[in-house]
Design a protein around this motif. Sequence first.
Motif, PDB file in Angstrom:
ATOM      1  N   GLU A 259       0.854  -1.190   0.000  1.00 45.76           N
ATOM      2  CA  GLU A 259       0.000   0.000   0.000  1.00 45.76           C
ATOM      3  C   GLU A 259       0.888   1.237   0.000  1.00 45.76           C
ATOM      4  N   VAL A 260       0.650   2.156  -0.918  1.00 45.15           N
ATOM      5  CA  VAL A 260       1.453   3.371  -1.073  1.00 45.15           C
ATOM      6  C   VAL A 260       0.542   4.580  -0.966  1.00 45.15           C
ATOM      7  N   LEU A 261       0.998   5.611  -0.258  1.00 45.33           N
ATOM      8  CA  LEU A 261       0.211   6.832  -0.128  1.00 45.33           C
ATOM      9  C   LEU A 261       1.114   8.054  -0.226  1.00 45.33           C
ATOM     10  N   GLU A 262       0.503   9.206  -0.529  1.00 47.57           N
ATOM     11  CA  GLU A 262       1.185  10.502  -0.602  1.00 47.57           C
ATOM     12  C   GLU A 262       2.436  10.412  -1.489  1.00 47.57           C
ATOM     13  N   LEU A 263       2.272   9.838  -2.686  1.00 47.74           N
ATOM     14  CA  LEU A 263       3.419   9.581  -3.558  1.00 47.74           C
ATOM     15  C   LEU A 263       3.748  10.786  -4.433  1.00 47.74           C
ATOM     16  N   GLN A 264       5.002  11.206  -4.401  1.00 47.73           N
ATOM     17  CA  GLN A 264       5.552  12.141  -5.387  1.00 47.73           C
ATOM     18  C   GLN A 264       6.963  11.667  -5.708  1.00 47.73           C
ATOM     19  N   ASP A 431     -16.220   8.026   1.848  1.00 46.60           N
ATOM     20  CA  ASP A 431     -14.980   7.395   1.400  1.00 46.60           C
ATOM     21  C   ASP A 431     -13.869   7.609   2.428  1.00 46.60           C
ATOM     22  N   PRO A 432     -12.987   6.610   2.643  1.00 42.34           N
ATOM     23  CA  PRO A 432     -11.858   6.796   3.559  1.00 42.34           C
ATOM     24  C   PRO A 432     -10.779   7.676   2.933  1.00 42.34           C
ATOM     25  N   ARG A 433     -10.111   8.473   3.764  1.00 43.63           N
ATOM     26  CA  ARG A 433      -9.012   9.317   3.301  1.00 43.63           C
ATOM     27  C   ARG A 433      -7.859   9.247   4.292  1.00 43.63           C
ATOM     28  N   LEU A 434      -6.661   9.528   3.806  1.00 43.15           N
ATOM     29  CA  LEU A 434      -5.462   9.561   4.633  1.00 43.15           C
ATOM     30  C   LEU A 434      -4.732  10.873   4.381  1.00 43.15           C
ATOM     31  N   ILE A 435      -4.302  11.533   5.453  1.00 40.77           N
ATOM     32  CA  ILE A 435      -3.464  12.730   5.363  1.00 40.77           C
ATOM     33  C   ILE A 435      -2.291  12.533   6.310  1.00 40.77           C
ATOM     34  N   SER A 436      -1.078  12.775   5.824  1.00 42.45           N
ATOM     35  CA  SER A 436       0.097  12.489   6.645  1.00 42.45           C
ATOM     36  C   SER A 436       1.235  13.452   6.327  1.00 42.45           C
ATOM     37  N   ASN A 437       1.987  13.824   7.353  1.00 38.06           N
ATOM     38  CA  ASN A 437       3.195  14.630   7.198  1.00 38.06           C
ATOM     39  C   ASN A 437       4.155  14.242   8.318  1.00 38.06           C
ATOM     40  N   THR A 438       5.345  13.787   7.958  1.00 37.90           N
ATOM     41  CA  THR A 438       6.321  13.361   8.963  1.00 37.90           C
ATOM     42  C   THR A 438       7.534  14.292   9.009  1.00 37.90           C
ATOM     43  N   SER A 439       7.405  15.480   8.449  1.00 35.29           N
ATOM     44  CA  SER A 439       8.538  16.409   8.443  1.00 35.29           C
ATOM     45  C   SER A 439       8.196  17.713   9.173  1.00 35.29           C
ATOM     46  N   LEU A 440       7.333  17.628  10.184  1.00 33.98           N
ATOM     47  CA  LEU A 440       6.972  18.809  10.962  1.00 33.98           C
ATOM     48  C   LEU A 440       8.068  19.139  11.972  1.00 33.98           C
ATOM     49  N   ASP A 441       8.104  20.370  12.408  1.00 34.09           N
ATOM     50  CA  ASP A 441       9.035  20.801  13.460  1.00 34.09           C
ATOM     51  C   ASP A 441       8.326  21.851  14.301  1.00 34.09           C
ATOM     52  N   LEU A 442       7.484  21.370  15.230  1.00 36.01           N
ATOM     53  CA  LEU A 442       6.626  22.243  16.019  1.00 36.01           C
ATOM     54  C   LEU A 442       6.831  21.988  17.506  1.00 36.01           C
ATOM     55  N   LEU A 443       6.405  22.941  18.326  1.00 36.54           N
ATOM     56  CA  LEU A 443       6.388  22.806  19.791  1.00 36.54           C
ATOM     57  C   LEU A 443       7.757  22.386  20.328  1.00 36.54           C
ATOM     58  N   THR A 444       8.812  23.000  19.829  1.00 40.33           N
ATOM     59  CA  THR A 444      10.181  22.655  20.233  1.00 40.33           C
ATOM     60  C   THR A 444      10.459  23.133  21.646  1.00 40.33           C
ATOM     61  N   THR A 445      11.022  22.244  22.462  1.00 39.32           N
ATOM     62  CA  THR A 445      11.362  22.609  23.840  1.00 39.32           C
ATOM     63  C   THR A 445      12.541  21.784  24.328  1.00 39.32           C
ATOM     64  N   SER A 446      13.233  22.270  25.340  1.00 42.25           N
ATOM     65  CA  SER A 446      14.406  21.579  25.881  1.00 42.25           C
ATOM     66  C   SER A 446      14.005  20.294  26.589  1.00 42.25           C
ATOM     67  N   ALA A 447      14.914  19.329  26.601  1.00 39.79           N
ATOM     68  CA  ALA A 447      14.666  18.061  27.277  1.00 39.79           C
ATOM     69  C   ALA A 447      14.400  18.296  28.758  1.00 39.79           C
ATOM     70  N   GLY A 448      13.448  17.540  29.295  1.00 41.97           N
ATOM     71  CA  GLY A 448      13.124  17.657  30.705  1.00 41.97           C
ATOM     72  C   GLY A 448      12.152  18.770  31.032  1.00 41.97           C
ATOM     73  N   LYS A 449      11.699  19.497  30.031  1.00 42.03           N
ATOM     74  CA  LYS A 449      10.750  20.586  30.251  1.00 42.03           C
ATOM     75  C   LYS A 449       9.500  20.368  29.406  1.00 42.03           C
ATOM     76  N   SER A 450       8.446  21.093  29.745  1.00 39.50           N
ATOM     77  CA  SER A 450       7.215  21.044  28.977  1.00 39.50           C
ATOM     78  C   SER A 450       7.112  22.277  28.087  1.00 39.50           C
ATOM     79  N   TYR A 451       6.281  22.179  27.077  1.00 46.95           N
ATOM     80  CA  TYR A 451       6.063  23.293  26.145  1.00 46.95           C
ATOM     81  C   TYR A 451       4.694  23.899  26.434  1.00 46.95           C
ATOM     82  N   LYS A 452       4.651  25.231  26.551  1.00 51.62           N
ATOM     83  CA  LYS A 452       3.389  25.901  26.861  1.00 51.62           C
ATOM     84  C   LYS A 452       3.225  27.108  25.957  1.00 51.62           C
ATOM     85  N   CYS A 453       1.991  27.294  25.456  1.00 52.62           N
ATOM     86  CA  CYS A 453       1.724  28.430  24.583  1.00 52.62           C
ATOM     87  C   CYS A 453       0.253  28.809  24.704  1.00 52.62           C
ATOM     88  N   ASN A 454       0.005  30.047  25.144  1.00 56.98           N
ATOM     89  CA  ASN A 454      -1.361  30.545  25.242  1.00 56.98           C
ATOM     90  C   ASN A 454      -1.863  31.092  23.911  1.00 56.98           C
TER      91      ASN A 454
END
Length: 540
Positions: A259-264, A431-454
């Motif tokens: 099974e192949v998806l999101e092909l370019q 109909d079933p659909r699939l949406i996927s992205n594995t190259s995101l870079d969000l909510l970055t935070t230092s190890a051992g800490k939590s990320y917070k944003c109002n």
Amino acid sequence: MTHFWLNEVVSVHTLFPGLFPDAKFANQVVTTYRLANHLNTSAFLSPRSYLCKKDELFPLDQYVEELPTNVTIHYIHVQPFKVRVGGKFAETEECPQDFLTTTTEPPYPVTTESPVIPVGHFVLQDDKGQTCLLANFGAMFRVEYDLTSQGMIRNAIYVLPANCSVSGFCGEEAVHVTLSFDTAFNLSASFSSDGKVFKLVSLSVGYVRSPDHFPDAMYPDTGDIEELTNLTLVTTDVGKSYLCKEAGVIKVGASVVLEVLELQIQPFDVKNGRFGEASECNNDIPTTNASYTVVPASSVLPTNPTTNMPTLPPPSGPTEPLQGNYTVHDAEGKVCLLADFGLQLRINYTRQNGKIATGVVNVPVNAEVSGTCSNTHSSLTLLFYDETFNLTISFAMSKNKAGSKTSHWTGLHLSFEEAPSIFPGTKRINDPRLISNTSLDLLTTSAGKSYKCNADVNTTITKDMAILVRLVHVQAFDVESGQFSASEECVQDSKGSVDKTAITVVGVILFIIALSIAVVGVVGKRKAQKMYVRLPSLLD
């Protein structure tokens, strides 16, 4: 006290040569599989539901001169009678097989998850170090194999990792690429070109029946390579890329379904390391000949012809997302991921008139929660709207050159059904659909800490989907005692606090300057009055 049991299993299929090579009764419709009047299952009390996480095998007889067919049910939860109002399972009674190795129930809910298909970015370079092939896609393998129990068959299911090693060669008329992972697993593809157009001409899948992927295999640690040749797929003009977002399935050899998806993909004339103009696939998946089978993924999903797909009610409540509180436990039952946020999905779809519209989905706060945790990767899965929406958010821990670690939101995978109540006027009803992205870079935070944003976080996932994250507080690693660690504020919140401070400081400075000018003015006037002396009039 009443009981219910499984009474009959019926299967209907056609012996297509592409799926049943060398079948004696090719293209014949096999209409009935059946095993006596009562299958070998226990009776369970009604109105309760039946749950079995272990595989259950049913050898079935058939009415043509072929070998018997085996049906294996993987993880079943069913209630055929007296279902409660609201569509919820009643009290569960679990099969004896699930308790063969333990006498106590686990301390927290255990779920069986479908594998998430990551979408990888793959680059092949020529002997001069120049990029000659680009490919983005995700893939899942289903490989049929024999079990140690005589006559039993199972499917091994695994996905193509996004971090595969890439090898191959590039020529003017031919390109071959191999994606390798887990030592002995690989996916290979060959392309040819006449200088004007290119096409995919062959595929092969290599695998080893390792215990991790092929448990209880009759021939453990043996390998095979399944091939499919003489293809004419993904035909595209040289200099352009072939784009097909819709998931598709192709049978490779006798045992592998891919099974192949999101092909370019672009195997020729890559310039500046970027895809050329995209040539989108016709109706997403091309029609193929009888020697192999490529079909839309929706056509291979199990359906019951007498049961309509569920129609979801319109999302109730406010139009803005509410903040949910989601928790994931590790294998020992300890909290390993905390996520407090409101999520709103904005998904593009095609109406029956051909125009593009946007469906808005607020993730409910009572979504069913599951996930995974490790030192380097964690995930949160939310199942909602009667299990027709499945959202998985992936996190990763990385280390920079200085040696410091940071966590990131790196991926999103969404599978759902295009219900008219959420996507009014849709061309693809349910109909079933699939949406996927594995190259995101969000909510970055230092190890051992939590990320917070109002502040609201708005992000585009793909050309068909954007997401709004509201009032987010997340910690995907190093959770202690089930509580958030000290938080790092997002840039948006930090900027807001700096701006307020700056305004206050500037105001104070301006007040001091104004006051100083006033004081200087008064003092100066008094000094000037003392300097003037009245002279006698010249006329006196």
